[in-house]
Design a protein around this motif. Structure first.
Motif, PDB file in Angstrom:
ATOM      1  N   PHE A  43       0.625  -0.673  -0.011  1.00  0.00           N
ATOM      2  CA  PHE A  43      -0.036   0.348   0.069  1.00  0.00           C
ATOM      3  C   PHE A  43       0.837   1.508   0.092  1.00  0.00           C
ATOM      4  O   PHE A  43       0.493   1.756   0.395  1.00  0.00           O
ATOM      5  CB  PHE A  43      -0.674  -0.209   0.835  1.00  0.00           C
ATOM      6  CG  PHE A  43      -2.221  -1.229   1.182  1.00  0.00           C
ATOM      7  CD1 PHE A  43      -2.971  -1.344   0.555  1.00  0.00           C
ATOM      8  CD2 PHE A  43      -1.983  -2.509   2.232  1.00  0.00           C
ATOM      9  CE1 PHE A  43      -3.856  -1.705   0.266  1.00  0.00           C
ATOM     10  CE2 PHE A  43      -2.375  -3.431   2.074  1.00  0.00           C
ATOM     11  CZ  PHE A  43      -3.480  -3.722   1.060  1.00  0.00           C
ATOM     12  N   ALA A  44       1.912   0.651  -0.634  1.00  0.00           N
ATOM     13  CA  ALA A  44       2.804   2.568  -0.567  1.00  0.00           C
ATOM     14  C   ALA A  44       1.902   3.185  -1.012  1.00  0.00           C
ATOM     15  O   ALA A  44       2.415   4.436  -1.416  1.00  0.00           O
ATOM     16  CB  ALA A  44       4.758   1.534  -1.293  1.00  0.00           C
ATOM     17  N   LEU A  45       1.548   3.469  -1.916  1.00  0.00           N
ATOM     18  CA  LEU A  45       1.014   4.172  -2.774  1.00  0.00           C
ATOM     19  C   LEU A  45       0.297   5.281  -2.159  1.00  0.00           C
ATOM     20  O   LEU A  45       0.052   6.417  -2.260  1.00  0.00           O
ATOM     21  CB  LEU A  45       0.473   3.465  -4.442  1.00  0.00           C
ATOM     22  CG  LEU A  45      -0.753   4.435  -5.102  1.00  0.00           C
ATOM     23  CD1 LEU A  45       0.617   4.997  -6.116  1.00  0.00           C
ATOM     24  CD2 LEU A  45      -1.224   3.654  -6.128  1.00  0.00           C
ATOM     25  N   PHE A  46      -0.859   4.994  -1.165  1.00  0.00           N
ATOM     26  CA  PHE A  46      -1.731   5.286  -0.625  1.00  0.00           C
ATOM     27  C   PHE A  46      -0.514   5.990   0.727  1.00  0.00           C
ATOM     28  O   PHE A  46      -0.916   6.925   1.263  1.00  0.00           O
ATOM     29  CB  PHE A  46      -2.589   4.131  -0.463  1.00  0.00           C
ATOM     30  CG  PHE A  46      -3.208   3.421  -1.625  1.00  0.00           C
ATOM     31  CD1 PHE A  46      -4.452   4.989  -2.445  1.00  0.00           C
ATOM     32  CD2 PHE A  46      -3.301   2.556  -1.828  1.00  0.00           C
ATOM     33  CE1 PHE A  46      -4.736   3.769  -3.497  1.00  0.00           C
ATOM     34  CE2 PHE A  46      -3.612   2.019  -2.571  1.00  0.00           C
ATOM     35  CZ  PHE A  46      -4.882   2.342  -4.084  1.00  0.00           C
ATOM     36  N   LEU A  47       0.477   4.986   1.130  1.00  0.00           N
ATOM     37  CA  LEU A  47       0.988   5.430   2.523  1.00  0.00           C
ATOM     38  C   LEU A  47       2.014   6.377   2.216  1.00  0.00           C
ATOM     39  O   LEU A  47       2.189   7.685   3.135  1.00  0.00           O
ATOM     40  CB  LEU A  47       1.314   4.222   3.525  1.00  0.00           C
ATOM     41  CG  LEU A  47       0.329   2.960   3.775  1.00  0.00           C
ATOM     42  CD1 LEU A  47       1.367   2.031   4.347  1.00  0.00           C
ATOM     43  CD2 LEU A  47      -0.398   3.677   4.884  1.00  0.00           C
ATOM     44  N   ALA A  48       2.223   6.707   0.886  1.00  0.00           N
ATOM     45  CA  ALA A  48       3.934   7.504   0.456  1.00  0.00           C
ATOM     46  C   ALA A  48       3.076   9.089   0.994  1.00  0.00           C
ATOM     47  O   ALA A  48       2.192   8.821  -0.159  1.00  0.00           O
ATOM     48  CB  ALA A  48       4.620   7.209  -0.709  1.00  0.00           C
ATOM     49  N   PRO A  49       3.992  10.218   1.708  1.00  0.00           N
ATOM     50  CA  PRO A  49       3.192  11.006   1.225  1.00  0.00           C
ATOM     51  C   PRO A  49       3.389  11.965   0.111  1.00  0.00           C
ATOM     52  O   PRO A  49       2.933  12.683  -0.502  1.00  0.00           O
ATOM     53  CB  PRO A  49       3.733  11.915   2.858  1.00  0.00           C
ATOM     54  CG  PRO A  49       4.693  10.942   2.910  1.00  0.00           C
ATOM     55  CD  PRO A  49       4.327   9.853   2.525  1.00  0.00           C
ATOM     56  N   TYR A  50       5.056  11.275  -0.643  1.00  0.00           N
ATOM     57  CA  TYR A  50       5.261  12.929  -1.510  1.00  0.00           C
ATOM     58  C   TYR A  50       5.793  11.130  -2.596  1.00  0.00           C
ATOM     59  O   TYR A  50       5.878   9.828  -2.196  1.00  0.00           O
ATOM     60  CB  TYR A  50       6.784  12.704  -1.184  1.00  0.00           C
ATOM     61  CG  TYR A  50       6.128  14.140  -0.584  1.00  0.00           C
ATOM     62  CD1 TYR A  50       5.746  15.304  -0.328  1.00  0.00           C
ATOM     63  CD2 TYR A  50       6.718  13.988   0.991  1.00  0.00           C
ATOM     64  CE1 TYR A  50       5.601  16.345   0.663  1.00  0.00           C
ATOM     65  CE2 TYR A  50       6.292  14.224   2.532  1.00  0.00           C
ATOM     66  CZ  TYR A  50       5.115  15.885   1.987  1.00  0.00           C
ATOM     67  OH  TYR A  50       5.209  16.799   3.133  1.00  0.00           O
ATOM     68  N   ASP A  51       5.805  11.656  -3.610  1.00  0.00           N
ATOM     69  CA  ASP A  51       6.217  10.876  -4.856  1.00  0.00           C
ATOM     70  C   ASP A  51       7.536  10.798  -4.574  1.00  0.00           C
ATOM     71  O   ASP A  51       9.208  11.101  -4.629  1.00  0.00           O
ATOM     72  CB  ASP A  51       6.390  11.760  -6.285  1.00  0.00           C
ATOM     73  CG  ASP A  51       6.601  11.051  -7.117  1.00  0.00           C
ATOM     74  OD1 ASP A  51       7.615   9.887  -7.220  1.00  0.00           O
ATOM     75  OD2 ASP A  51       6.527  11.439  -8.854  1.00  0.00           O
ATOM     76  N   LEU A  84       9.413   3.569   2.141  1.00  0.00           N
ATOM     77  CA  LEU A  84       7.868   2.881   1.439  1.00  0.00           C
ATOM     78  C   LEU A  84       8.743   1.717   0.120  1.00  0.00           C
ATOM     79  O   LEU A  84       8.328   0.805   0.283  1.00  0.00           O
ATOM     80  CB  LEU A  84       6.769   3.313   1.871  1.00  0.00           C
ATOM     81  CG  LEU A  84       6.652   4.067   2.936  1.00  0.00           C
ATOM     82  CD1 LEU A  84       5.146   4.914   2.864  1.00  0.00           C
ATOM     83  CD2 LEU A  84       5.956   2.564   4.138  1.00  0.00           C
ATOM     84  N   TRP A  85       8.690   2.829  -0.673  1.00  0.00           N
ATOM     85  CA  TRP A  85       9.023   2.668  -2.086  1.00  0.00           C
ATOM     86  C   TRP A  85       9.889   1.181  -2.796  1.00  0.00           C
ATOM     87  O   TRP A  85       9.412   0.647  -2.857  1.00  0.00           O
ATOM     88  CB  TRP A  85       9.128   3.368  -3.125  1.00  0.00           C
ATOM     89  CG  TRP A  85       7.227   3.954  -3.241  1.00  0.00           C
ATOM     90  CD1 TRP A  85       6.716   4.609  -2.965  1.00  0.00           C
ATOM     91  CD2 TRP A  85       6.523   3.229  -4.177  1.00  0.00           C
ATOM     92  NE1 TRP A  85       5.426   5.254  -3.243  1.00  0.00           N
ATOM     93  CE2 TRP A  85       4.921   4.601  -4.161  1.00  0.00           C
ATOM     94  CE3 TRP A  85       6.285   2.720  -5.269  1.00  0.00           C
ATOM     95  CZ2 TRP A  85       3.921   4.573  -5.314  1.00  0.00           C
ATOM     96  CZ3 TRP A  85       5.355   2.415  -5.824  1.00  0.00           C
ATOM     97  CH2 TRP A  85       4.206   3.369  -6.417  1.00  0.00           C
TER      98      TRP A  85
END
Length: 291
Positions: A43-51, A84-85
């Motif tokens: 769920f890194a796409l949703f948890l990461a606050p930035y690109d 996360l990514w």
């Protein structure tokens, strides 16, 4: 005949999972940590606050803050987002490499142990040749020859782990192939593949599971080591080992760049080792008592 066959199959499969009831608290902590890290990666796409690849020259080498929890790197990228990514790539490489090594190595070891004779000798001599090289050095050489792509890194790490699984599977099969339930299966006319995969495999599966969890930790370390020396995925793809390497250049004035990915690697390796030790103790409680 079918009733007798079913009873022997149940006996073989009954040894697969009961040891899970004897797992200690440290093992469950390790399982929880691994599940949380895998969930964070998924769920890194949703948890990461930035690109993770977004650069901001006005935020270079910022310390941890409420806006950037783990700070920023020398390109102004958010370290927490990259962690996360990066978990996606590091875990994907480790899981796929060890899954391949488990399947291929266990198959080689099972066939060598069950068939014996010349097949056993040839297979184990090949495995011994591979084992003669340190896993990191062999992985480094393979990646350097094939190129540092995701697929090649997975293949290189899997290749270094196959002999370990082959040897553990062979040893386990050798202890099982002359047991009464195997002899009974032969007397009832069961084929070799049926005996091997429906009777012997469930009996040796716990030992293979222990080896899998322990080698997952080795795979994570190997991937991080390859990335650290420049043989990982090419930037700006985030990997934990690559992040440690990038932070090493700024270790004196921005130590957090290398600190957080190093802690992530340490946490994941520790979790897999806790799982492996717990599974080992559950399989043979005498090992725990002796320690």
């Amino acid at each position: 005949m079918s009733t007798i066959s079913t009873s022997y199959e149940k006996r073989a499969f009954s040894s697969v999972m009961p040891f899970l009831c004897r797992l200690g608290i440290s093992t469950w902590i390790g399982i929880l940590v691994v599940v949380l890290l895998i969930s964070a990666a998924i769920f890194a796409l949703f948890l990461a606050p930035y690109d993770p690849a977004e650069q901001d020259i006005f935020k270079q080498l910022m310390p941890p803050s409420s806006e950037n929890w783990f700070g920023t790197d020398n390109f102004g990228r958010d370290i927490f987002s990259r962690l996360l990514w990066g978990a996606r790539y590091s875990l994907t490489i480790g899981l796929l490499a060890i899954a391949a090594a488990t399947i291929i190595g266990s198959l080689i070891g099972m066939l060598a142990g069950y068939l014996g004779g010349r097949t056993d000798i040839i297979c184990m001599q090949i495995m011994d040749v591979v084992l003669a090289f340190p896993s990191l050095i062999l992985g480094l050489a393979l990646v350097a020859l094939m190129g540092a792509t995701l697929t090649n890194i997975i293949i290189a790490i899997a290749f270094t782990a196959i002999p370990a699984f082959a040897r553990i599977a062979r040893a386990a099969v050798l202890t099982q192939r002359d047991r009464e339930y195997v002899q009974a299966g032969r007397s009832m006319g069961f084929s070799g593949p049926r005996i091997l995969f429906r009777h012997i495999l469930p009996a040796i599966l716990p030992e293979v599971m222990v080896m899998t969890s322990l080698w997952m930790a080795t795979a994570v370390r190997t991937e991080a080591s390859l990335a650290f020396i420049g043989l990982g995925l090419a930037p700006p793809t985030p990997t934990w080992g690559g992040m440690v390497r990038e932070g090493f250049d700024n270790i004196l004035n921005a130590f957090h760049l290398a600190l957080f990915p190093s802690l992530a690697i340490l946490l994941l390796v520790l979790a897999f080792n806790l799982i492996g030790d717990g599974l080992r103790d559950a399989i043979d409680p005498r090992l725990k008592d002796a320690s």
